[in-house]
Design an enzyme around this catalytic site. Structure first.
Site, short mmCIF file in Angstrom:
data_model
loop_
_atom_site.label_atom_id
_atom_site.label_comp_id
_atom_site.label_asym_id
_atom_site.label_seq_id
_atom_site.Cartn_x
_atom_site.Cartn_y
_atom_site.Cartn_z
N LYS A 22 0.84 -1.21 0.00
CA LYS A 22 0.00 0.00 0.00
C LYS A 22 0.87 1.25 0.00
O LYS A 22 0.61 2.22 -0.74
CB LYS A 22 -0.90 0.00 1.23
CG LYS A 22 -1.66 1.30 1.46
CD LYS A 22 -2.50 1.25 2.72
CE LYS A 22 -1.73 1.50 3.98
NZ LYS A 22 -1.59 2.94 4.31
N ASN A 23 1.91 1.25 0.83
CA ASN A 23 2.73 2.45 0.98
C ASN A 23 3.62 2.71 -0.24
O ASN A 23 4.21 3.79 -0.35
CB ASN A 23 3.58 2.36 2.24
CG ASN A 23 2.74 2.47 3.51
OD1 ASN A 23 1.62 2.97 3.47
ND2 ASN A 23 3.28 1.99 4.62
N ARG A 101 -3.69 10.43 4.94
CA ARG A 101 -2.58 11.39 4.92
C ARG A 101 -1.79 11.33 3.62
O ARG A 101 -1.23 12.33 3.18
CB ARG A 101 -1.64 11.11 6.09
CG ARG A 101 -2.25 11.39 7.45
CD ARG A 101 -1.18 11.45 8.52
NE ARG A 101 -0.26 12.56 8.29
CZ ARG A 101 -0.47 13.80 8.70
NH1 ARG A 101 -1.58 14.11 9.34
NH2 ARG A 101 0.42 14.74 8.47
N CYS A 125 -4.79 8.23 10.25
CA CYS A 125 -4.72 7.65 11.59
C CYS A 125 -4.23 8.66 12.61
O CYS A 125 -3.31 9.44 12.33
CB CYS A 125 -3.78 6.44 11.61
SG CYS A 125 -4.46 4.96 10.86
N ARG A 130 2.43 14.18 12.30
CA ARG A 130 3.16 13.85 11.07
C ARG A 130 3.10 15.09 10.18
O ARG A 130 2.32 15.16 9.24
CB ARG A 130 2.53 12.62 10.39
CG ARG A 130 2.68 11.37 11.22
CD ARG A 130 2.34 10.14 10.45
NE ARG A 130 0.91 9.90 10.42
CZ ARG A 130 0.35 8.83 9.88
NH1 ARG A 130 1.09 7.91 9.31
NH2 ARG A 130 -0.95 8.67 9.89
N ASP A 315 5.63 0.66 11.63
CA ASP A 315 4.38 0.01 11.24
C ASP A 315 4.32 -1.45 11.69
O ASP A 315 3.29 -2.11 11.50
CB ASP A 315 4.19 0.07 9.72
CG ASP A 315 3.63 1.40 9.27
OD1 ASP A 315 3.31 2.24 10.13
OD2 ASP A 315 3.51 1.61 8.04
N ILE A 337 9.48 7.02 16.31
CA ILE A 337 8.96 7.70 15.12
C ILE A 337 7.73 8.54 15.46
O ILE A 337 7.67 9.73 15.17
CB ILE A 337 8.60 6.68 14.02
CG1 ILE A 337 9.80 5.73 13.75
CG2 ILE A 337 8.20 7.42 12.74
CD1 ILE A 337 11.04 6.40 13.23
N ARG A 407 -8.16 -0.38 5.44
CA ARG A 407 -7.26 0.58 4.79
C ARG A 407 -5.93 -0.08 4.41
O ARG A 407 -5.25 0.39 3.50
CB ARG A 407 -6.98 1.76 5.71
CG ARG A 407 -8.18 2.68 5.95
CD ARG A 407 -7.79 3.90 6.76
NE ARG A 407 -6.57 4.49 6.23
CZ ARG A 407 -5.48 4.73 6.96
NH1 ARG A 407 -5.45 4.44 8.24
NH2 ARG A 407 -4.42 5.27 6.40
#
Length: 428
Positions: A22-23, A101, A125, A130, A315, A337, A407
């Site tokens: 996804k990313n 985002r 989220c 961020r 993640d 993070i 998601r």
């Protein structure tokens, strides 16, 4: 609203196909705005975030064609054809951007190609700050004029962007991706220092090169881009999802099972593999993926700290915490993070986990077993950590607010149930 019901205690056995990341897919879809020719992307996962990005780029003039679900699902994926001939609409509206985002990734390519962009400040989220200010400051160094008005980023570069040297004050994946796309059409040379090294960033860079960009240093923290006048169409396969890989590897480990993760790549998940191996999980590369097993004795506690790639991914922090909650001994998990990424801790404790948070670290003392309970998902990765805990727990676990899962995880219940899990989705 749906919820997930799990009756745990069954070791998982079988094969799970790993989908495209996804990313990686989201910035690749945004990259279609850089050319009036067709960008063909394969191995796209079927996820809510992909649908949101598809709606957003359609709003911006991209024509999207899709082959539907390819036979077999998972790593064979879907194929999108993306064509952005008309870029007259440069407004990314709040009603779409607020859902995700990653929507801010349309800012760089629109600004570079159309000379202007109006993008709502993003949502997503609630796992901590961020900021997009790193994106904006970097684009300003390439000559963009940027204002914030009524919740929108309004950016202009009427005469085009101009190359420059951008030093990111902290590693930012989205910022690196936005600047990579913008710099591809800027005049002259752009150098990005302290750039993110994540595989998803490298995947975007490789796709841009296939589209005619000139980029050196791919995979390193210094990227050098020679701007070109135009980019052309290309065909590119999305890299396998390393977070999905790690999640299902933990599913095998936490249930004492054995899974083959079809399409997974060890080179994308070295930090996770190192921690899992130290905890007593057996991981072997196969001809078409990875084989994960935990059949020799109990799990052992292991310490880890999240860090930008090639460090341990934030993640995967929630998932590893679920695993450590049933490992022998104590583990320390430190989050560097995001400052608000321990929201899953109270929910895991409801299931019997022994976890104490001290600032940015959590001490996890392994327990003999978890117990099913009513729990609530707070974000994407937290929600899947509760699924993992439920797979190992005695009795029934009910997970509420599971829309987060959709998601980031494709056909989660189907993939787990085919390997023996007692898991189903139900309406509240």
């Amino acid at each position: 609203m749906d919820r997930i019901l799990i009756r745990g205690g069954t070791p998982l056995r079988g094969t799970i196909p790993i989908g495209g990341a996804k990313n990686a897919a989201l910035p690749l879809m945004a990259a279609s705005l850089l050319t009036d020719e067709t960008l063909t992307l394969s191995n796209l996962p079927h996820l809510a975030d992909i649908s949101t990005m598809s709606k957003l780029i359609r709003k911006l003039g991209v024509k999207v064609s899709m082959d539907g679900d390819a036979d077999g699902g998972g790593h064979v994926g879907r194929v999108f054809g993306l064509t952005a001939k008309d870029t007259s609409n440069t407004t990314a509206p709040y009603d779409l951007v607020r859902k995700m985002r990653a929507s801010v990734l349309v800012l760089g390519p629109m600004l570079a190609r159309a000379g202007r962009a109006r993008v709502s400040l993003p949502g997503g989220c609630a796992i901590g700050t961020r900021p997009v200010d790193l994106h904006l400051q970097a684009l300003e160094q390439l000559g963009a004029e940027i204002e914030l008005n009524e919740g929108y980023i309004e950016a202009r570069a009427e005469k085009g962007l101009v190359g420059g040297h951008v030093v990111f004050p902290m590693v930012t994946v989205g910022g690196t991706e936005n600047l990579l796309m913008a710099a591809s059409l800027a005049k002259g040379e752009t150098v990005l220092s302290n750039a993110a090294r994540e595989p998803e960033v490298a995947d975007l860079a490789k796709c841009l090169v296939a589209m005619g960009a000139t980029i050196d240093g791919i995979g390193s923290d210094t990227l050098t881009i020679q701007g070109v006048e135009r980019l052309h169409g290309a065909t590119h396969a999305v890299v396998p999802d390393r977070i999905e890989t790690g999640t299902y590897a933990i599913a095998a480990a936490i249930t004492g099972g054995e899974l083959t993760l079809q399409g997974a790549r060890a080179d994308l998940s070295e930090a996770v593999i190192k921690i899992l191996t130290s905890a007593g999980v057996e991981i072997a590369e196969t001809s078409d993926g990875l084989h994960i097993a935990r059949t020799n004795g109990p799990l052992q506690g292991a310490d880890m700290m999240t860090d930008p790639y090639p460090g341990f991914p934030t993640d995967m922090q929630a998932q590893i915490m679920a695993l450590m909650s049933v490992a022998r001994g104590a583990s320390m998990i430190t989050e560097t993070i995001f400052e608000n990424r321990f929201m899953h801790v109270p929910e895991l404790c409801r299931m019997g986990a022994d976890i104490n948070v001290h600032g940015s670290s959590a001490i996890v003392r392994g327990v003999e077993g978890l117990s099913g309970a009513q729990v609530m998902a707070t974000d994407l990765r937290a929600s899947v950590s509760l699924v993992l805990a439920g797979l190992a727990a005695e009795g029934e676990t009910v997970i509420n607010r599971i829309y987060h899962l959709d998601r980031g995880y494709e056909r989660l219940e189907d993939k787990l149930s085919t390997c023996g899990a007692d898991i189903r989705r139900a309406a509240e």
